[in-house]
Design a protein around this motif. Structure first.
Motif, PDB file in Angstrom:
ATOM      1  N   ALA A  86       0.980  -1.244  -0.250  1.00 32.12           N
ATOM      2  CA  ALA A  86       0.020  -0.041   0.248  1.00 32.12           C
ATOM      3  C   ALA A  86       0.871   1.423  -0.138  1.00 32.12           C
ATOM      4  O   ALA A  86       0.270   2.242  -0.605  1.00 32.12           O
ATOM      5  CB  ALA A  86      -0.944   0.000   1.052  1.00 32.12           C
ATOM      6  N   PHE A  87       2.108   1.201   0.802  1.00 30.39           N
ATOM      7  CA  PHE A  87       2.622   2.509   0.871  1.00 30.39           C
ATOM      8  C   PHE A  87       4.277   2.640   0.576  1.00 30.39           C
ATOM      9  O   PHE A  87       4.886   3.776   0.353  1.00 30.39           O
ATOM     10  CB  PHE A  87       2.700   2.866   2.314  1.00 30.39           C
ATOM     11  CG  PHE A  87       1.471   3.097   2.945  1.00 30.39           C
ATOM     12  CD1 PHE A  87       0.851   4.108   2.580  1.00 30.39           C
ATOM     13  CD2 PHE A  87       0.560   2.055   3.661  1.00 30.39           C
ATOM     14  CE1 PHE A  87      -0.643   4.541   3.327  1.00 30.39           C
ATOM     15  CE2 PHE A  87      -0.665   2.227   4.265  1.00 30.39           C
ATOM     16  CZ  PHE A  87      -1.165   3.397   3.861  1.00 30.39           C
ATOM     17  N   TRP A  88       4.473   1.650  -0.113  1.00 34.44           N
ATOM     18  CA  TRP A  88       6.038   1.501  -0.640  1.00 34.44           C
ATOM     19  C   TRP A  88       6.190   1.545  -2.331  1.00 34.44           C
ATOM     20  O   TRP A  88       5.270   0.970  -2.740  1.00 34.44           O
ATOM     21  CB  TRP A  88       6.764   0.441  -0.306  1.00 34.44           C
ATOM     22  CG  TRP A  88       7.410   0.611   1.174  1.00 34.44           C
ATOM     23  CD1 TRP A  88       7.393   1.562   1.989  1.00 34.44           C
ATOM     24  CD2 TRP A  88       8.349  -0.292   1.808  1.00 34.44           C
ATOM     25  NE1 TRP A  88       8.058   1.226   3.068  1.00 34.44           N
ATOM     26  CE2 TRP A  88       8.646   0.301   3.073  1.00 34.44           C
ATOM     27  CE3 TRP A  88       8.961  -1.506   1.471  1.00 34.44           C
ATOM     28  CZ2 TRP A  88       9.595  -0.468   3.961  1.00 34.44           C
ATOM     29  CZ3 TRP A  88       9.958  -2.288   2.168  1.00 34.44           C
ATOM     30  CH2 TRP A  88      10.173  -1.669   3.488  1.00 34.44           C
ATOM     31  N   PRO A  89       6.958   2.678  -2.931  1.00 37.01           N
ATOM     32  CA  PRO A  89       7.884   3.219  -2.334  1.00 37.01           C
ATOM     33  C   PRO A  89       7.212   4.644  -1.807  1.00 37.01           C
ATOM     34  O   PRO A  89       6.114   4.821  -2.388  1.00 37.01           O
ATOM     35  CB  PRO A  89       8.968   3.860  -3.550  1.00 37.01           C
ATOM     36  CG  PRO A  89       7.905   3.440  -4.614  1.00 37.01           C
ATOM     37  CD  PRO A  89       6.968   2.402  -4.514  1.00 37.01           C
ATOM     38  N   GLY A  90       7.625   5.056  -0.507  1.00 40.29           N
ATOM     39  CA  GLY A  90       7.008   6.168  -0.042  1.00 40.29           C
ATOM     40  C   GLY A  90       7.640   6.418   1.390  1.00 40.29           C
ATOM     41  O   GLY A  90       8.350   5.802   2.001  1.00 40.29           O
ATOM     42  N   PRO A  91       6.904   7.577   2.019  1.00 38.21           N
ATOM     43  CA  PRO A  91       7.693   8.154   3.252  1.00 38.21           C
ATOM     44  C   PRO A  91       7.073   7.435   4.561  1.00 38.21           C
ATOM     45  O   PRO A  91       6.333   7.766   5.692  1.00 38.21           O
ATOM     46  CB  PRO A  91       7.092   9.642   3.359  1.00 38.21           C
ATOM     47  CG  PRO A  91       5.343   9.553   2.603  1.00 38.21           C
ATOM     48  CD  PRO A  91       5.705   8.431   1.457  1.00 38.21           C
ATOM     49  N   LEU A  92       6.950   6.053   4.528  1.00 33.38           N
ATOM     50  CA  LEU A  92       6.804   5.084   5.456  1.00 33.38           C
ATOM     51  C   LEU A  92       7.747   4.066   5.878  1.00 33.38           C
ATOM     52  O   LEU A  92       8.449   3.540   5.039  1.00 33.38           O
ATOM     53  CB  LEU A  92       5.431   4.471   5.106  1.00 33.38           C
ATOM     54  CG  LEU A  92       4.886   3.371   6.420  1.00 33.38           C
ATOM     55  CD1 LEU A  92       4.436   4.041   7.529  1.00 33.38           C
ATOM     56  CD2 LEU A  92       3.687   2.391   5.747  1.00 33.38           C
ATOM     57  N   THR A  93       8.410   4.127   7.264  1.00 39.75           N
ATOM     58  CA  THR A  93       9.599   3.660   7.598  1.00 39.75           C
ATOM     59  C   THR A  93       8.852   2.402   8.544  1.00 39.75           C
ATOM     60  O   THR A  93       7.912   2.643   9.263  1.00 39.75           O
ATOM     61  CB  THR A  93      10.485   4.372   8.469  1.00 39.75           C
ATOM     62  OG1 THR A  93      11.163   5.322   7.459  1.00 39.75           O
ATOM     63  CG2 THR A  93      11.463   3.373   9.188  1.00 39.75           C
ATOM     64  N   LEU A  94       9.100   1.139   8.224  1.00 41.45           N
ATOM     65  CA  LEU A  94       8.823  -0.037   9.116  1.00 41.45           C
ATOM     66  C   LEU A  94       9.757  -0.541   9.955  1.00 41.45           C
ATOM     67  O   LEU A  94      10.954  -0.653   9.362  1.00 41.45           O
ATOM     68  CB  LEU A  94       8.145  -0.991   8.193  1.00 41.45           C
ATOM     69  CG  LEU A  94       7.075  -0.781   7.139  1.00 41.45           C
ATOM     70  CD1 LEU A  94       6.705  -1.852   6.020  1.00 41.45           C
ATOM     71  CD2 LEU A  94       5.822  -0.278   7.677  1.00 41.45           C
ATOM     72  N   VAL A  95       9.548  -0.750  11.077  1.00 43.99           N
ATOM     73  CA  VAL A  95      10.270  -1.427  12.272  1.00 43.99           C
ATOM     74  C   VAL A  95      10.010  -2.980  12.267  1.00 43.99           C
ATOM     75  O   VAL A  95       8.740  -3.202  12.577  1.00 43.99           O
ATOM     76  CB  VAL A  95      10.077  -0.793  13.670  1.00 43.99           C
ATOM     77  CG1 VAL A  95      11.083  -1.343  14.488  1.00 43.99           C
ATOM     78  CG2 VAL A  95      10.554   0.786  13.403  1.00 43.99           C
ATOM     79  N   LEU A  96      10.942  -3.727  11.982  1.00 37.66           N
ATOM     80  CA  LEU A  96      10.692  -5.147  11.811  1.00 37.66           C
ATOM     81  C   LEU A  96      11.560  -6.003  12.548  1.00 37.66           C
ATOM     82  O   LEU A  96      13.005  -5.491  12.925  1.00 37.66           O
ATOM     83  CB  LEU A  96      10.799  -5.685  10.219  1.00 37.66           C
ATOM     84  CG  LEU A  96       9.831  -4.814   9.419  1.00 37.66           C
ATOM     85  CD1 LEU A  96      10.350  -4.697   7.806  1.00 37.66           C
ATOM     86  CD2 LEU A  96       8.419  -5.234   9.478  1.00 37.66           C
ATOM     87  N   LYS A  97      11.559  -7.055  12.904  1.00 30.82           N
ATOM     88  CA  LYS A  97      12.486  -7.855  13.486  1.00 30.82           C
ATOM     89  C   LYS A  97      13.623  -8.191  12.668  1.00 30.82           C
ATOM     90  O   LYS A  97      13.434  -8.581  11.563  1.00 30.82           O
ATOM     91  CB  LYS A  97      11.891  -9.585  13.756  1.00 30.82           C
ATOM     92  CG  LYS A  97      10.807  -9.395  14.948  1.00 30.82           C
ATOM     93  CD  LYS A  97      11.458  -9.662  16.372  1.00 30.82           C
ATOM     94  CE  LYS A  97      10.556  -9.887  17.416  1.00 30.82           C
ATOM     95  NZ  LYS A  97      10.726  -8.871  18.441  1.00 30.82           N
ATOM     96  N   LYS A  98      14.664  -7.783  13.117  1.00 33.80           N
ATOM     97  CA  LYS A  98      15.896  -8.081  12.021  1.00 33.80           C
ATOM     98  C   LYS A  98      16.548  -9.141  11.947  1.00 33.80           C
ATOM     99  O   LYS A  98      16.559 -10.118  12.460  1.00 33.80           O
ATOM    100  CB  LYS A  98      16.913  -6.936  12.900  1.00 33.80           C
ATOM    101  CG  LYS A  98      18.065  -7.440  13.618  1.00 33.80           C
ATOM    102  CD  LYS A  98      18.981  -6.262  13.907  1.00 33.80           C
ATOM    103  CE  LYS A  98      20.351  -7.054  14.635  1.00 33.80           C
ATOM    104  NZ  LYS A  98      21.086  -7.873  13.849  1.00 33.80           N
ATOM    105  N   LYS A  99      17.098  -9.322  10.684  1.00 33.51           N
ATOM    106  CA  LYS A  99      18.102 -10.725  10.551  1.00 33.51           C
ATOM    107  C   LYS A  99      19.382 -10.444  10.880  1.00 33.51           C
ATOM    108  O   LYS A  99      19.968  -9.128  11.146  1.00 33.51           O
ATOM    109  CB  LYS A  99      17.833 -10.996   8.947  1.00 33.51           C
ATOM    110  CG  LYS A  99      16.599 -11.491   8.776  1.00 33.51           C
ATOM    111  CD  LYS A  99      16.612 -12.037   7.360  1.00 33.51           C
ATOM    112  CE  LYS A  99      15.063 -13.013   7.225  1.00 33.51           C
ATOM    113  NZ  LYS A  99      15.081 -13.463   5.702  1.00 33.51           N
TER     114      LYS A  99
END
Ligand code: TXA
Ligand code: MG
Length: 340
Positions: free
Chosen positions: A87-100
């Protein structure tokens, strides 16, 4: 080191990509604000970002990707997370996710999550893709100053500290990305931006309204505890009914002038406060939240250039992106609010 500003084109994009691959830190345009970018997997380059900005090491960085599928290299992603990206990428939304594991602890300040964004700005993505890297990039200002929305702002803060700033013109949005924490079942907005809670309502998003997080708790968004966006000028935000605000400001102006302060007024309307004895900064129009958002950081920087001691600001309309604009303004004002 000489800091060159180069207009965004094939040559400057290639040069930027080569510098990133050589472990250098550079200024890049994005649609939100300018970023101070480096190869996210090069620990020495990432440490240089913190040094150059004077940024505390416990404030993690956003990793920028040029292709959506790259997110799977760096983070664990659920079906819900992918819907939000669609819905929002590419764009001004950063997602905080579990990292690898590939993401170094320097990026995340030791957290087990990583913040990832795919920017909309075509120059940003061209640089990232040409380099073939993930690019860690905080806003390209000295820590605590307003974020840069033009190449010249980056130069004003970081001249002599980086080799290249790619000039993509004025940032279209003008405020940093919305930061959305997707590391648990309930999505939480950690920083408001152009993508709003109502845009995200279908995923049951909640807003985190904490102003400051105390030093002792481990904050969810570590950046929130630091002083932000602060010009040298003292800012006073007036809240209440518009007419009363204008009357109050007119009264207060007399008092400040009596004390011989250099005064500014930042206003999102036309003609309400046309006086020649103070600096009037017109910041877009009352009806157009996006224009106010786009101009805020440039105006905050202008206050300092003009040597303003005190700037009075009638609150902006907090609709759509206006909520994020007010969030930044109140931080810049250190929550110095006058209710009228
Ligand atoms: O629009 C933007 O996001 C710009 C452009 C350059 O992309 N970047 C930017 O970066 O604003 P910065 O470093 O100024 O702000 C990043 C914010 C900080 O508040 C930080 O604490 C938060 O994102 N953050 C980063 N990683 C995080 C994580 N793992 N968990 C929670 N918050 C995180
Ligand atoms: Mg920043």
């Amino acid at each position: 080191m000489k800091t060159n500003i180069k207009k965004a084109n094939q040559n400057s994009i290639k040069e930027a990509a080569a510098l990133l691959n050589a472990g250098e830190v550079i200024g890049i345009p994005t649609e939100t604000v300018y970023g101070l970018g480096a190869n996210a997997l090069d620990i020495l380059a990432v440490r240089r970002i913190f040094e150059i900005k004077g940024r505390p090491m416990d404030n993690p960085l956003i990793v920028h990707i040029g292709k959506r599928e790259d997110v799977f290299k760096y983070a664990h992603v659920t079906a819900r997370d992918e819907d939000i990206m669609d819905a929002f990428w590419p764009g001004p939304l950063t997602l905080v996710l579990k990292k690898k594991d590939v993401i170094p602890a320097e990026i995340t300040a030791g957290l087990d999550t990583v913040a990832i964004r795919m920017p909309e700005n075509p120059t940003a993505r061209a640089i990232i893709n040409e380099a073939g890297l993930a690019v860690a990039a905080p806003s390209a200002n000295i820590s605590g100053k307003p974020s840069p929305t033009r190449a010249e702002h980056v130069k004003a803060d970081l001249d002599g500290k980086i080799a290249l700033i790619v000039d993509g013109g004025a940032a279209e949005v003008g405020l940093e990305s919305t930061v959305l924490d997707l590391s648990s079942d309930k999505p939480v907005i950690l920083r408001p931006g152009k993508v709003t809670a109502s845009d995200l309502a279908r995923w049951g998003v909640v807003e985190n309204d904490a102003k400051y997080v105390s030093e002792k708790e481990a904050p969810k968004s570590p950046g929130m505890k630091y002083k932000h966006y602060a010009p040298n000028a003292q800012i006073v935000v007036y809240k209440g009914e518009r007419e009363k605000i204008i009357a109050e400001i007119n009264q207060d102006i007399e008092e400040y002038l009596f004390n011989s302060s250099r005064l500014g007024v930042i206003i999102d309307g036309e003609g309400e406060l046309d006086r020649s004895d103070v600096h009037i900064y017109k910041i877009g129009s009352l009806e157009d939240e996006e224009s106010v958002a786009k101009n805020l950081f440039a105006v905050l920087r202008q206050l300092d250039e003009d040597g303003i001691d005190v700037a009075l600001v009638p609150e902006f309309r907090a609709q759509g992106i206006g909520k994020a604009t007010m969030n930044r303004l109140l931080k810049a004002a250190n929550y110095n609010i006058k209710e009228v």
